[in-house]
Every structure is written in C-alpha cells, then in structure tokens.
Motif scaffolding. Structure first.
Motif, PDB file in Angstrom:
ATOM      1  N   THR A  62       0.588  -1.359  -0.075  1.00 15.12           N
ATOM      2  CA  THR A  62       0.013   0.098  -0.099  1.00 15.12           C
ATOM      3  C   THR A  62       0.697   1.210   0.088  1.00 15.12           C
ATOM      4  O   THR A  62       1.942   1.185   0.685  1.00 15.12           O
ATOM      5  N   ASN A  63       0.302   2.459  -0.557  1.00 13.72           N
ATOM      6  CA  ASN A  63       1.195   3.548  -0.837  1.00 13.72           C
ATOM      7  C   ASN A  63       2.400   3.392  -1.367  1.00 13.72           C
ATOM      8  O   ASN A  63       3.460   3.843  -0.720  1.00 13.72           O
ATOM      9  N   VAL A  64       2.636   2.822  -2.310  1.00  8.98           N
ATOM     10  CA  VAL A  64       3.861   2.396  -2.955  1.00  8.98           C
ATOM     11  C   VAL A  64       3.969   3.063  -4.504  1.00  8.98           C
ATOM     12  O   VAL A  64       3.020   2.833  -5.189  1.00  8.98           O
ATOM     13  N   THR A  65       4.985   3.806  -4.807  1.00  9.60           N
ATOM     14  CA  THR A  65       5.117   4.096  -6.150  1.00  9.60           C
ATOM     15  C   THR A  65       6.489   3.842  -6.713  1.00  9.60           C
ATOM     16  O   THR A  65       7.547   3.963  -5.847  1.00  9.60           O
ATOM     17  N   ASN A  66       6.584   3.030  -7.854  1.00 11.18           N
ATOM     18  CA  ASN A  66       7.557   2.614  -8.526  1.00 11.18           C
ATOM     19  C   ASN A  66       8.024   3.296  -9.669  1.00 11.18           C
ATOM     20  O   ASN A  66       7.087   3.639 -10.694  1.00 11.18           O
ATOM     21  N   TYR A  67       9.335   3.488  -9.998  1.00 10.88           N
ATOM     22  CA  TYR A  67       9.878   4.287 -11.169  1.00 10.88           C
ATOM     23  C   TYR A  67      10.875   3.347 -11.837  1.00 10.88           C
ATOM     24  O   TYR A  67      11.518   3.492 -12.880  1.00 10.88           O
ATOM     25  N   VAL A  68      10.946   2.184 -11.339  1.00 14.41           N
ATOM     26  CA  VAL A  68      11.843   0.995 -11.966  1.00 14.41           C
ATOM     27  C   VAL A  68      11.347   0.127 -12.942  1.00 14.41           C
ATOM     28  O   VAL A  68      10.362  -0.512 -12.910  1.00 14.41           O
ATOM     29  N   ALA A 115      -3.083   4.620  -2.750  1.00 19.20           N
ATOM     30  CA  ALA A 115      -2.617   4.044  -3.958  1.00 19.20           C
ATOM     31  C   ALA A 115      -1.469   3.476  -4.230  1.00 19.20           C
ATOM     32  O   ALA A 115      -0.343   3.777  -3.754  1.00 19.20           O
ATOM     33  N   VAL A 116      -1.441   2.370  -4.895  1.00 22.97           N
ATOM     34  CA  VAL A 116      -0.138   1.816  -5.557  1.00 22.97           C
ATOM     35  C   VAL A 116       0.193   2.536  -6.894  1.00 22.97           C
ATOM     36  O   VAL A 116      -0.935   2.088  -7.992  1.00 22.97           O
ATOM     37  N   ILE A 117       1.372   2.857  -7.488  1.00 24.31           N
ATOM     38  CA  ILE A 117       1.435   3.435  -8.699  1.00 24.31           C
ATOM     39  C   ILE A 117       2.704   2.777  -9.450  1.00 24.31           C
ATOM     40  O   ILE A 117       3.570   2.855  -8.716  1.00 24.31           O
ATOM     41  N   ASN A 118       2.590   2.508 -10.577  1.00 29.78           N
ATOM     42  CA  ASN A 118       3.715   2.075 -11.302  1.00 29.78           C
ATOM     43  C   ASN A 118       3.973   2.974 -12.348  1.00 29.78           C
ATOM     44  O   ASN A 118       3.171   3.114 -13.343  1.00 29.78           O
ATOM     45  N   ASN A 119       5.523   3.604 -12.474  1.00 31.12           N
ATOM     46  CA  ASN A 119       5.717   4.377 -13.613  1.00 31.12           C
ATOM     47  C   ASN A 119       6.923   3.725 -14.496  1.00 31.12           C
ATOM     48  O   ASN A 119       7.276   4.568 -15.454  1.00 31.12           O
ATOM     49  N   GLY A 120       7.279   2.533 -14.224  1.00 26.35           N
ATOM     50  CA  GLY A 120       8.269   1.894 -14.866  1.00 26.35           C
ATOM     51  C   GLY A 120       7.512   1.107 -16.226  1.00 26.35           C
ATOM     52  O   GLY A 120       6.483   0.637 -15.931  1.00 26.35           O
ATOM     53  N   ASP A 121       8.397   0.836 -17.159  1.00 31.96           N
ATOM     54  CA  ASP A 121       8.155   0.001 -18.186  1.00 31.96           C
ATOM     55  C   ASP A 121       8.242  -1.568 -17.635  1.00 31.96           C
ATOM     56  O   ASP A 121       9.078  -1.657 -17.100  1.00 31.96           O
TER      57      ASP A 121
END
Length: 818
Positions: free
Chosen positions: A550-556, A592-598
């Motif tokens: 929970t409440n995790v944002t990823n850029y990897v 929110a959990v958000i993924n910004n990585g490909d």
C-alpha cells in the motif's frame, strides 16, 4: 654532410702545418675521429629514418598483414600483401618511451587520412609538409626524403627545414624512431601501429597459413592404451590447399584423420612423455607446431577452505581485516594469481605452507567499509599453462556492518544490505525495527554504488506458480516512511538456481510493504538468461502471499533481454510478479499503488497465450486464486511482450477462486500503452493472432467464479501487431466487468471465420462470455492495425457494434451499458 667533415680536416691541416714543432696532434686526431664517428652514425640514422618513412608508406598502401613477429633484437618483422598481390617484408624498430619527437611524422587530418608533418619543438606543434604545388603530402604517396646538409641542418627533399622562427633547424638529435609501438588486437583481427607522436592506423591481419588445436600445449594421457584425440583447425589465405601431416614423433604413435580434422596420439608402452611436431604446408608456406604429452593426469582439484567463510564457488568475507587459508590438491605444478581488480586489498599472507600434494595458501583481506553496502569482489586463480588446467575461485568481501544507529532503522545502503542478509539467513531484524516492530527507512537511500542485489526472501517453482518452496520470505512490516530507494541498476539471471523470484523483495508472506518510493527515472531491472523453471520478477517483489502492498510508487522498469522458453510460465510486472491472497493498493486513494516503470521483453521463444505463457502487467503479472484485491492502482508505464498475456494492470487473473474467496480489480487506472509485437518478431502478421491475449486493464482471465473488474478506466492505447483478441478492458474475458470506461484507441487486425469476426479489437473486450460487461461506458476508438497504425486517432469511434470483436451482437447487451 661529408662536406662539413672535409672543412674540419682542412682546418686541422693548417693548424698542423703552421704549428710549433713541439705540438702534440694526438688529441686533435681523437676529436676528428669522434666527429667522423658521429657523422657516420647520423648518416646511418637518417637513412634508417627514410627507410621507416618508406615502410610507413608501404604499410598504409597494403591490403593486409599476413605475418607479424618480433626478432631477437626486439624489432617487428611484418609481412604484408600489397595491392598488386605481392608479398613484401619490412622490419620496424620501435621506442615506447619517446623523449624527443622525430623531426618528421604523420598525423590524421579532418578527412580521416594520414599526412606527413614536421615538428621543430619536440612535438609541441606540428606543421603539415607541402609539396611543390602547396598541397599536403598524404602518407601512401611519394614520401619526403630527409637529410642533413653540410652545415648540419635538417633538409626535406633537399631544402632546408625551418622552424616557426624562420631559422633552419639543427640536426642535434636523430636518435628516435618513427614508430612507438605495434599491437595486435585479437578481437578485431587488426594490427595497430602507433607513431612516435601518438597518431595511429590499423591494418587487417590475414595469415597466409596457421594451425590451431583444441588442446593445451601439454596433454596428460592417463591410459597408454587409449589414444588422445585432438581437433585441429587450419586457417589463413592458403588454408583450402593446405596439406597436414606429422613431421616428427617421439615416444608416440600419431595418426591424422584429414576428414574429421582429428589428430590421434598414443603414448608408447613405458613412455613417461613424448611429443610430435605437426606440419601444415601450402603455397610455399610451411608451419610447424609441436604438441607435448605426459603419462598420468593433470588436475587441480576444487579448492577448499574453512566453511565459516562461505561455501560453494566463492569465499565470502566480512569487512574486518581477515586472514584465511585455501587448500589446493593437485598432481601438477601451478601458479597462483590474484585478479587485478582485487590486488589492492587482497594479498598473499607472508607464509605459505606446503605439505605433500595438498598446499595451503594463506591470504589476507584488508578492512572494508562502504556506505552503499556494496560487496567488493575478485578472484584467485590456480593454473598450469602448459597443461591448460585452470581453477578460479571467487572472493567476495562485504563491508563492515556499522554500529546500530541511534534511531533503529535503515539509514544507508549498507544497512539495507545487512537487513537483506539477515532476512535471507532467517535471522532477527530487530535492529532495524522501530518501537512498533516495523522495519523503517530513516532517509532516502541511493544504491547507485550497488550494482548487484540479492532479493530479500527466495523461492523456487515446482512447475506451477504456487511457490510452495519459499525460503526465508520477509514476513514483517516494511515502512518506507515516504522515503525513496533509488539508483537501481540490477541484473538478475533467470537461470539462477538460488531463487526463481526477483525484485527488491524476492518473496513476501504475511508481510506489509507501505509508504515507499522505489527507484527514479531511468532505474531498471534487467533479466537475462532463459530458465526452464517458472520465474517471477517484480520491481518491488517477485512473489507476494497473504501480504499487503500500500502507498507504494515505483519508477523501476523491468526489462527481459534474455528468453522465455516455450510453454514455460514467466511473470514480469512493475509491482509484483505473482500474487496470492494479497492486497495491492487500499481502501482509499491515499493508499494508491502507482507504477511508472516500463515492463517489456524482446523476442522470445514461448508462443503460449495462457498459464504457460509470458505474462506481463503494469501492477501484477499473474494473480493466483482467490483473496486478491487490487484497488486504487495506477499504471503509467508501457507494457509489451510478443506473446502470452499482457495488461496495463494485470497480465492474467488466475484461479482457482470461489464464491467465498474471489478476486477483484477495482477503482484502478491504466494510462500506459499496451502492445504485443512491438519488437517486430512476427513482422506484423495476423497469422499469429492466437499467440497473445491483451487488454488495457487485464490481458486474460480464467473461468469466472467470483472474478470482478469494476469501476476501472483505461486511458492507454492498446495496439496488437498480431491481430490477437484485444480489448480496452480485457483481451479474453470471463470475469464480471462492471462500471468501467475505455478512453484509449484499440487497434488489431481482424481474423474472420465464415464471414464472422473471431479475433481482433473491441473497446471493451476482444472476447467476452455472454452478458459479463455491464454498466460500462463506451469510449475511445476501435479499428484495424494495418488501416490505422500510422494515424490511430483516425480510427472509428467506439459504438455498440464494436464493444466486442467476437459475437458482439450476441454477447454484448447495449441496454446494460451506455
């Protein structure tokens, strides 16, 4: 130049003629002799310089080099083939330490060609030599002729050479050579010639004739009655016409099979050693190469050491100053080599004990601290070159673990590494826990100095994604407290037998990960290799069971550069590779959990489209059974793989589920582009439509038994180059879809059967079982890939007629949607 000597002699004659009778002329004659010797040496060196310039011209004009060796004086003997097909030879002297630059040299101009140039100030500045027409003189044309005139000044083509001040340049140093060094680049197959001024040029090498063996120079034969077989390869420009035989044989019987290119060698009865010389001849060229043999074995056994320093193929040391012994059993002599990268901190200990055939080698590793927590590595090699026997042992040293911080928690990369090691060893994590028992980050952590990472928790697959063989998964609470772990550039080998689960965490079980930012723009996990096992990779975790994220944002980004073998499940995702009975997200947007990585692959072998295929998802690649809840999640990354299942949020909603324990994807958004064959593996052919299932939200689902996708939005474009079942929501759907909205463009070529669409695009689904799509809003655009790939925004708008590709009029109810 001889004119100068004549003037000196004439002057000396007058001195003797008019001098007094008591004058002793011995000293004068010695000086004259010395001057004559110096002039003779200068004349010789000038002639050599001109020869070197002619050699440089010849080499630049050559087609290729066929032979390069050093003679007993250290000069390089170079055989080359000129453009006329003739073979020529030149001998080059070199001088590595250039103290005084030669008066003439060659340099590369802006056109990439070498031209002659001169220097009057020891190489500080150069001037291009010009011909009578005022043009620069290329190396490869007629070279200039160097000389020294009667007064001892340099000349070029008979004219005095002048410096920047306009004055002639005295030839006071002619000792240096034109060539600085000659090197062979084995990889490129070229010889690099470096001139005294640092400029260089390369010429390809094509040996006229050579022979190589797939054996070391010395071969051990344990059984005299059994021959040793050695393969040979003949190469060079004359190889096709080459004749191969043995020239001499001592204490051995030799047979050569020219068809299989194999040499058979048997030691004579009672012989302890022997040798043969192999001859290869063609086109006037003959090469002789020896092979040596001994009776017995040639072995260096795997080294052993105290197990307190680890086991396997690597010595594992702590950061303190450490002495350790390595025992090596061998029946041949060997050298011990410490690798270059670790010689500054790993040394042989002063004494080495050598009892009988087992030798104990003592080493010492220096004290080591590193805030990033990165191990330092090196190797020790035990080798016997003549026998070609080598054993290499890795050495890895971990930094000293810092003292417990005032505030318990993870403050540095070294802390994070120590925490990971504690979990993987089944140890206590209390030193990193706050008063609530949560493992906490105390600040942002940069891992850019940590190129390798061992995931926290491990597991192996048993043919399904159940992962019942978890090894020390993380079971506590990891609270990032809003801080970031960045600088992630990790490579995981899918073929690793240590674990099949990869990410920051390998395995979570009954754990919570919250309030964490993972990575920064450009951070990436690269997956190499091709595993026959089920492999799961997520930037945050490879596998999560009974856990909460929970409440995790990823850029990897997660990128597969290796392969996925046929019919072998592989799972790649921005957050979790595989999840079972796990919550990703939470009850509100604050969770929110958000993924910004490909999440992407290259070309892969696997062509399955279901539970044994490649699964990719922005949030989770594969959900396993009931109890899954994905709520308030957003994917902004691109998702693509040529085959299998792919979704902006989830690759596959898998089973088994039940009425009591279902799976729900709710209140979530995809903004990323989802594609199948983005790498062009199948050339855009719709003949491969059955290799893939793909959707803006979910790639595919299993049979519906309490599977729900509700109140989600797809804003991303979904492009199928294969013409697979492609949907704004789901590619192949058997889940209940309620209250969802599509705003993306959905493109895929359509495959027909008896005039009816079977595979292709729909703004809701490529395929959906009857009546499962309800209360959803049509939107976006729908069209065929070939027709609209150049201008997706020109595709037709969504209507009630293109909600589904398969049996739209039968399975989609417009009255239940809007």
């Amino acid at each position: 130049m001889r004119k100068l000597l004549n003037i000196i002699l004439l002057t000396a004659g007058f001195v003797l003629l008019w001098g007094c009778d008591e004058y002793d002329d011995g000293e004068l004659r010695k000086n004259i002799d010395a001057i004559e010797q110096e002039l003779t040496a200068a004349e010789k060196r000038v002639a050599e310089l001109n020869d070197e310039m002619n050699s440089l011209t010849a080499l630049v004009n050559s087609s290729f080099i066929s032979y390069l060796k050093q003679d007993d004086k250290g000069n390089y003997v170079v055989c080359y083939r000129n453009h006329g097909g003739e073979t020529k030879t030149v001998t080059l002297a070199t001088q590595n330490d250039v103290v005084t630059a030669p008066i003439v040299g060659a340099g590369e101009f802006s056109d990439g060609k070498l031209y002659w140039r001169t220097t009057a100030d020891n190489g500080e500045t150069y001037e291009w030599l010009l011909d009578t027409a005022g043009e620069m003189m290329p190396v490869g044309g007629v070279p200039p002729t160097m000389g020294i005139d009667a007064e001892g000044f340099w000349t070029v083509n008979g004219e005095r050479f002048t410096g920047k001040d306009g004055k002639p340049v005295l030839a006071d140093d002619v000792s240096n050579t034109l060539f600085q060094k000659v090197e062979t680049d084995e990889e490129s197959g070229r010889v690099r010639f470096t001139l005294a001024d640092g400029s260089s040029f390369e010429i390809p090498v094509f040996e006229a004739l050579s022979i190589t063996f797939d054996a070391a120079p010395v071969t051990a034969i344990p059984d005299r009655s059994a021959p040793a077989y050695i393969k040979y390869t003949v190469s060079g420009t004359e190889a096709e016409e080459a004749y191969v035989d043995y020239f001499t044989a001592w204490n051995v019987t030799v047979e050569i099979d020219k068809y299989t290119r194999t040499i058979s060698v048997k030691l004579d009865e009672g012989a302890e050693e022997g040798n043969t010389v192999i001859l290869v001849s063609a086109g006037g060229n003959t090469v002789l190469k020896p092979l040596f043999f001994t009776y017995g074995t040639a072995q260096i056994a795997p080294p052993t050491w105290d197990p307190q320093f680890g086991t396997g193929t690597e010595v594992a040391l702590e950061g303190e100053f450490t002495e350790f012994d390595i025992k090596v059993s061998a029946d041949i002599a060997y050298d011990v080599t410490i690798a270059e990268e670790c010689r500054s901190w790993l040394k042989p200990a002063p004494a080495t004990r050598a009892p009988m055939v087992t030798t104990t080698h003592s080493f010492v590793a220096d004290y080591y601290e590193n805030d990033s927590g990165a191990d330092r590595k090196g190797s020790i090699t035990f080798s016997n070159r003549p026998y070609g026997v080598t054993v290499t042992l890795g050495v890895r040293q971990s930094p000293v673990i810092p003292d417990t911080p005032t505030d318990p928690g993870i403050a540095t990369g070294a802390d994070l590494v120590a925490f990971a090691k504690a979990v993987n060893a089944g140890g206590s994590t209390s030193r990193w826990e706050n008063a609530s028992g949560e493992v906490v980050l105390l600040n942002d952590i940069d891992l850019s100095g940590l190129p390798e990472w061992t995931p926290i928790g491990a597991g192996k697959a048993t043919g399904t994604p159940s992962y019942n063989t978890l090894v020390n998964p993380f079971t506590g609470v990891f609270n990032g407290q809003g801080f970031t772990i960045s600088g992630i550039q990790w490579t995981f080998d899918a073929e690793s037998e240590a674990t099949h689960l990869h990410g920051l965490f390998g395995a979570l079980k009954g754990a919570t990960v919250k309030n964490l930012k993972l990575g920064a723009a450009g951070d990436q996990i690269t997956v190499t290799g091709a595993s026959p096992n089920v492999v799961a990779v997520g930037a945050l975790t490879g596998y999560a069971e009974g856990s909460t994220i929970t409440n995790v944002t990823n850029y990897v980004s997660v990128i597969l550069t290796g392969d996925n073998p046929d019919a072998t499940l592989m799972m790649l995702a921005g957050i979790a590779g595989c999840a079972k009975s796990t919550v990703i997200g939470g009850e509100t947007k604050a969770d929110a959990v958000i993924n910004n990585g490909d999440v992407k692959t290259g070309r892969i072998t696997n062509t399955a489209n279901g539970g044994t295929g490649m699964n990719v998802g922005g949030i989770c690649a594969f959900t396993l059974g009931g109890g899954i809840k994905i709520n308030y999640c957003t994917n902004n990354g691109e998702v693509s793989a040529p085959t299998g299942r792919g979704g902006g949020l989830v690759g596959t909603l898998g089973g088994p589920t039940s009425e009591e324990s279902g799976t729900a994807v709710s209140n979530s958004v995809n903004n990323g582009t989802v594609q199948d064959d983005a790498v062009g593996q199948y050339g855009g052919s719709k003949d491969y439509y059955n290799y893939k299932r793909m959707g803006g939200l979910v790639g595919g689902t299993v049979t519906n038994n309490n599977l729900r996708i509700e109140y989600c939005t797809n804003n991303g474009n979904v492009f199928s180059q294969l013409g697979c079942r492609t949907g704004g929501f789901v590619g192949h759907n058997q889940a209940t879809i309620v209250g969802c909205v599509n705003k993306g463009t959905i493109l895929a070529n359509i495959t027909y059967d008896a005039g009816a669409p079977q595979h292709g695009p729909g703004w809701a689904c490529g395929y959906s079982a009857k009546g499962l799509v309800t209360q959803c809003a049509k939107g976006g655009r729908v069209g065929e890939w070939d027709a609209h790939k150049e201008n997706p925004s020109g595709a037709p708008e969504a209507t009630n007629d293109n909600a589904l590709c398969y049996r739209n009029s039968e399975y989609f109810d417009p009255s239940q949607n809007y």
